[in-house]
Design an enzyme around this catalytic site. Structure first.
Site, short mmCIF file in Angstrom:
data_model
loop_
_atom_site.label_atom_id
_atom_site.label_comp_id
_atom_site.label_asym_id
_atom_site.label_seq_id
_atom_site.Cartn_x
_atom_site.Cartn_y
_atom_site.Cartn_z
CE LYS A 1 -3.96 -2.02 2.43
NZ LYS A 1 -4.85 -1.90 3.62
N GLY B 1 9.07 -5.85 9.13
CA GLY B 1 8.93 -7.30 9.27
C GLY B 1 9.10 -8.08 7.98
N GLY C 1 6.95 -0.85 13.04
CA GLY C 1 6.29 0.45 13.08
C GLY C 1 7.23 1.56 13.51
#
Length: 395
Positions: A200, A351, A374
């Protein structure tokens, strides 16, 4: 920033926040890299004559005691790595835990039970978190943060404990993250290249916006490249994309040109009718109507390798295709190999990207692999992470 090797810790009790959120299959740890990453800080503390209390979370128990998410397997594995017993407390706070902590002698270690068994750990506001952080801080003389993986989360153990602690510092793992991401990338060697992939555009908008104008080159691959193809008026068949972000992608293309950052997009693709097997290779101008674009093609690989080879600082987040299926992993593997052969500074985070590197067995061929997902993304977005803010204000 004050690091653990700049603090007198002999005879003190340390409360060390680590990231031991490892994958489990029952009681079996399937990947213990996060535990191993914290060992240098823990060994140093014990060897310097400190008593050590380790605190961590595991999974998403949502504020309730979930037996399957006990830290018992993690405590056992840590004990093996340290070559000593690591007793697990029955809880994080309370009289029994306080007694265990007060009885801890220099050179000894214990672990608190899963922090997330308490809803206050993840409270969204200071009121929701209450005095949980204060109770944790009261267990020790010095708070040490060594958990980059949760540095972006305003959890009690990350942001409240520093305010309540008598003294704060940073462990070796967090020190390395800060030195590489927080300091080195302010003045990188050039040419400076950012590589972004994944599904995305929306999840990488912050990175794109922050790094355009700062990097010399920006490679975009994975399904997020499809949205940029739409922005250029090209067909993407039935591929994954975000049509509502086409205008944003156009703005990014214009901004990059104006800022002098060269954007590199795929020129060919490995495509399939489904995600099981490839049906062929197509160019950017002849994408079949029913095609799903699932990996970058050979010409794109060649182009990307040229840019990678000529860069002196590279930051990579996000695969080039559906790498989980070996049929569509060639692009990600090629980028990984080219980066591993680069003699400059090569930085990897996230990840999926970390998974590609380990799948290629090239984890020892990079300058730095971030332990954050994150946290790494937010760092690249130019945000100040809650953990660093709290530590700065209390050192």
């Amino acid at each position: 920033m004050l690091y653990i090797d700049q603090v007198d810790i002999e005879g003190k009790t340390l409360l060390i926040r680590v990231d031991f959120n490892v994958p489990l299959n029952g009681d079996i740890i399937t990947d213990d890299n996060r535990i191993k990453a914290a060992v240098p800080t823990l060994k140093y503390s014990l060897e310097k004559g400190a008593a050590v209390i380790v605190m961590a979370h595991l999974g998403k128990p949502k504020g309730k005691v979930v037996d399957e998410l006990s830290l018992a397997p993690i405590a056992a594995r840590l004990g093996e790595l340290l070559g000593m017993d690591v007793p697990l407390a029955p809880d994080c706070i309370g009289p029994e835990v306080e007694k265990m902590a007060s009885n801890l002698k220099p050179g000894q270690i214990m672990m608190l039970q899963n922090l997330r068994f308490h809803a206050e750990e993840q409270g969204k506001t200071p009121e929701d978190r209450g005095d949980f952080g204060k109770k944790l801080a009261a267990l020790a003389d010095i708070y040490v943060n060594d958990a980059f993986g949760v540095a972006h989360r305003p959890n009690a153990s990350v942001v409240d404990v520093p305010y309540a602690a008598k003294e704060c510092c940073i462990g070796f793992l967090l020190k390395k993250e800060w030195e590489v991401l927080g300091e080195y990338l302010k003045h990188p060697e050039r040419p400076y290249l950012a590589i972004s992939g994944g599904a995305k555009v929306s999840s990488k908008l912050g990175i794109l916006t922050n790094l355009i104008g700062k990097v010399d080159h920006f490679i975009i691959g994975g399904a997020m490249a499809n949205t940029f193809m739409l922005a250029k008026g090209q067909s993407i068949g039935k591929s994954l994309c975000e049509p509502d972000l086409v205008d944003t992608a156009k703005e990014i293309l214009d901004k990059a040109e104006a800022a002098g950052t060269k954007l590199h997009l795929p020129v060919d693709f490995v495509w399939g009718l489904d995600t099981d097997k490839p049906a062929g290779v197509c160019g950017e101008d002849n994408v079949p109507e029913d095609a799903m674009l699932l990996d970058i093609g050979p010409d794109t690989i060649k182009n990307f390798i040229e840019v990678i080879s000529s860069s002196k600082t590279i930051v990579w987040n996000g695969p080039m295709g559906l790498f989980e299926n070996p049929e569509f992993a060639e692009g990600s593997m090629a980028v990984c190999k080219a980066m591993s052969e680069n003699v400059g500074t090569t930085i990897v985070g996230g990840g999926d990207t970390d998974a590609v590197v380990h799948k290629a067995n090239l984890q020892n061929s990079f300058s730095f692999i971030s332990t954050g997902g994150g946290s790494f993304l937010e760092f690249l977005e130019g945000k100040e992470l809650p953990a660093f803010k709290a530590l700065k204000e209390n050192m």
